[in-house]
Design an enzyme around this catalytic site. Structure first.
Site, PDB file in Angstrom:
ATOM      1  N   HIS A   1       0.817  -1.130  -0.056  1.00 19.71           N
ATOM      2  CA  HIS A   1      -0.013  -0.044   0.081  1.00 19.71           C
ATOM      3  C   HIS A   1       0.965   1.197   0.003  1.00 19.71           C
ATOM      4  O   HIS A   1       0.230   2.306  -0.625  1.00 19.71           O
ATOM      5  CB  HIS A   1      -1.200  -0.095   1.184  1.00 19.71           C
ATOM      6  N   ASP A   2       2.102   1.496   0.396  1.00 15.87           N
ATOM      7  CA  ASP A   2       2.884   2.405   0.479  1.00 15.87           C
ATOM      8  C   ASP A   2       4.044   2.610  -0.498  1.00 15.87           C
ATOM      9  O   ASP A   2       4.696   3.550  -0.584  1.00 15.87           O
ATOM     10  CB  ASP A   2       3.350   2.538   1.914  1.00 15.87           C
TER      11      ASP A   2
ATOM     12  N   GLU B   1       3.580   5.324  -3.134  1.00 18.02           N
ATOM     13  CA  GLU B   1       3.608   6.727  -2.559  1.00 18.02           C
ATOM     14  C   GLU B   1       5.002   7.030  -2.010  1.00 18.02           C
ATOM     15  O   GLU B   1       5.532   8.316  -1.934  1.00 18.02           O
ATOM     16  CB  GLU B   1       2.866   6.513  -1.357  1.00 18.02           C
ATOM     17  N   ASP B   2       5.902   6.072  -1.422  1.00 21.15           N
ATOM     18  CA  ASP B   2       7.097   6.362  -0.604  1.00 21.15           C
ATOM     19  C   ASP B   2       8.341   5.500  -1.290  1.00 21.15           C
ATOM     20  O   ASP B   2       9.353   5.815  -0.312  1.00 21.15           O
ATOM     21  CB  ASP B   2       6.881   5.692   0.670  1.00 21.15           C
TER      22      ASP B   2
END
Length: 181
Positions: free
Chosen positions: A52-53, A56-57
């Protein structure tokens, strides 16, 4: 597929640490995925918990997730990925809108993530005190606003049978960390 997702996330997050500790970042996606698995959710949703990240990261993009896994996993991850070019307020409002109107699997992923984050903040507050809020892009009041609105909107459109127990855990954590009102 779950082991591949876990390995992919470990590789993507290598060297990253959690915001208020020296814990490896990967501990967070693993806990999110474990919570989803404990609740009996699909392999795809558990994989999205691990991943999930990533977009984004890290340097990976949603196309990498889609290529390595499948369209539904990528769709779940994409629905939960913030656009870092937008302001904190815009990003959080988008997540609030998403949690209100999204399919239940997306709600499950977002709340599992937010619960794990908030439980971590709660531990950090006990150990470090209010200085914890200085490490966030937005302080106590904005974090309170955000988490309370996640809690207020996560049930929208769900039947009672579709609500996992950890939604109540999230509400309780919001109350403990931020108080009522």
């Amino acid at each position: 597929m779950k082991q591949r997702a876990k390995a992919f996330a470990k590789k993507a997050h290598v060297g990253q640490q959690r915001k208020n500790s020296n814990a490896p970042y990967i501990t967070h996606p693993i806990r999110v995925a474990d919570r989803l698995e404990e609740n009996g959710f699909s392999t795809e949703l558990v994989c999205a918990g691990y991943l999930h990240d990533v977009v984004e990261d890290t340097l990976y993009e949603i196309e990498d997730i889609e290529r390595e896994f499948d369209g539904w996993v990528a769709e779940l991850v994409a629905a939960h990925t913030e656009d870092k070019s937008k302001s904190w307020q815009e990003r959080k409002q988008h997540t609030i809108n998403t949690i209100k109107y999204a399919e239940k699997e997306i709600k499950y992923l977002i709340v599992a993530d937010k619960l794990d984050n908030l439980l971590g903040v709660e531990v950090d507050l006990k150990q470090q005190g209010d200085v914890v809020w200085n490490k966030f892009n937005a302080g106590f009041e904005k974090q309170k606003w955000y988490n309370q609105l996640i809690a207020a909107n996560m049930y929208v459109g769900l039947d009672a049978d579709d609500v996992p127990g950890y939604f109540g855990e999230f509400e309780d954590a919001v109350e403990r960390v931020f108080g009522s009102g």
